[in-house]
Design a protein around this motif. Structure first.
Motif, short mmCIF file in Angstrom:
data_model
loop_
_atom_site.label_atom_id
_atom_site.label_comp_id
_atom_site.label_asym_id
_atom_site.label_seq_id
_atom_site.Cartn_x
_atom_site.Cartn_y
_atom_site.Cartn_z
N GLY A 63 -29.45 83.70 6.70
CA GLY A 63 -29.31 82.28 6.38
C GLY A 63 -27.88 81.81 6.54
O GLY A 63 -27.62 80.71 7.04
N GLU A 64 -26.91 82.65 6.14
CA GLU A 64 -25.51 82.29 6.30
C GLU A 64 -25.12 82.22 7.78
O GLU A 64 -24.35 81.35 8.18
CB GLU A 64 -24.64 83.32 5.57
N ALA A 66 -26.37 78.98 9.13
CA ALA A 66 -25.55 77.86 8.64
C ALA A 66 -24.21 77.80 9.36
O ALA A 66 -23.76 76.71 9.74
CB ALA A 66 -25.34 78.00 7.14
N GLU A 94 -22.78 74.74 11.63
CA GLU A 94 -21.56 74.04 11.22
C GLU A 94 -20.49 74.03 12.30
O GLU A 94 -19.54 73.24 12.23
CB GLU A 94 -21.01 74.68 9.95
N GLY A 112 -28.52 76.21 15.05
CA GLY A 112 -29.07 76.99 13.94
C GLY A 112 -30.34 77.71 14.33
O GLY A 112 -30.54 78.89 14.01
N SER A 156 -33.19 80.97 5.49
CA SER A 156 -33.16 80.16 6.71
C SER A 156 -33.98 78.88 6.61
O SER A 156 -33.55 77.83 7.11
CB SER A 156 -33.66 81.00 7.89
N HIS A 206 -32.24 75.80 5.19
CA HIS A 206 -31.30 75.14 6.09
C HIS A 206 -32.04 74.25 7.10
O HIS A 206 -31.57 73.17 7.46
CB HIS A 206 -30.46 76.18 6.83
N GLU A 254 -33.07 71.00 5.40
CA GLU A 254 -31.91 70.13 5.21
C GLU A 254 -31.51 69.47 6.53
O GLU A 254 -31.18 68.27 6.57
CB GLU A 254 -30.74 70.95 4.65
#
Length: 202
Positions: A76-77, A80, A84, A96, A134, A137, A140
């Motif tokens: 998940g990081e 992200a 970003e 992503g 995941s 994200h 979002e």
């Protein structure tokens, strides 16, 4: 004061033991698969007793569950961070999604999260862990795109589920296909899928 220092030292030692067991378990689960790992051997490799391993994780399945959660969190990081790096919200979504699919080339992600976890943990628990990492994200990102008018106004929850399901299936397929061109083909198909939800300029 001495008692407090001793308690702190014991807590640090317990935390260090847990981290060592997690790291060794992760290495072995990635290399040997769930069924090839013996908890007692994991404990022995890090210099603790089998009882200590059971104290921290209760069972091999408990250790595996903790490893899956750790790998899912890192995934998940990774998603992200990839998003970003882009400024445009649409490109953030694409980046992503690509990062999620590309992560399947990581041996730990492939064997632990995509191959063994759905079988060992069961579909519901595996999906819950994915949701915490995941999938959150993705929801979002889609919410931001709908609010910005890039994606047509619609309920985000089912849309996120549809895309998440498609990408999970693609990731599972990639984990098993093992051919270098599979990722390129999947990313190309993903771009076509995403283009279908983007609002067209009048």
């Amino acid at each position: 004061m001495a008692d407090a220092r001793a308690a702190g030292s014991r807590a640090e030692q317990r935390a260090a033991t847990r981290r060592a067991l997690l790291a060794e378990g992760r290495r072995r689960f990635a290399e040997d698969g769930y069924h090839g790992v013996v908890l007692a051997e994991v404990a022995q490799a890090v210099g603790v007793t089998k009882g200590a391993a059971y104290h921290h994780f209760e069972s091999k399945a408990g250790l595996f569950r903790a490893v899956v959660a750790e790998v899912q969190r890192e995934l998940g990081e990774r998603v992200a961070v990839a998003a970003e790096e882009r400024d445009d919200p649409w490109e953030q979504l694409r980046a992503g999604c690509r990062a999620f699919l590309a992560a399947g080339s990581d041996p730990a992600v492939r064997r632990i999260v995509l191959v063994d976890a759905p079988t060992v943990l069961g579909w519901e628990e595996w999906r819950a862990l994915d949701e915490e990492s995941s999938a959150r994200h993705l929801t979002e990102a889609l919410t931001a795109l709908v609010e910005a008018g890039v994606v047509a106004d619609q309920p985000v929850e089912p849309l996120a589920r549809l895309l998440s399901g498609a990408m999970n299936e693609a990731a599972l397929w990639l984990a098993r296909s093992g051919t270098p061109e599979s990722l390129d083909l999947t990313v190309s198909a993903l771009d076509g899928l995403l283009a279908g939800i983007r609002r067209r300029e009048p």
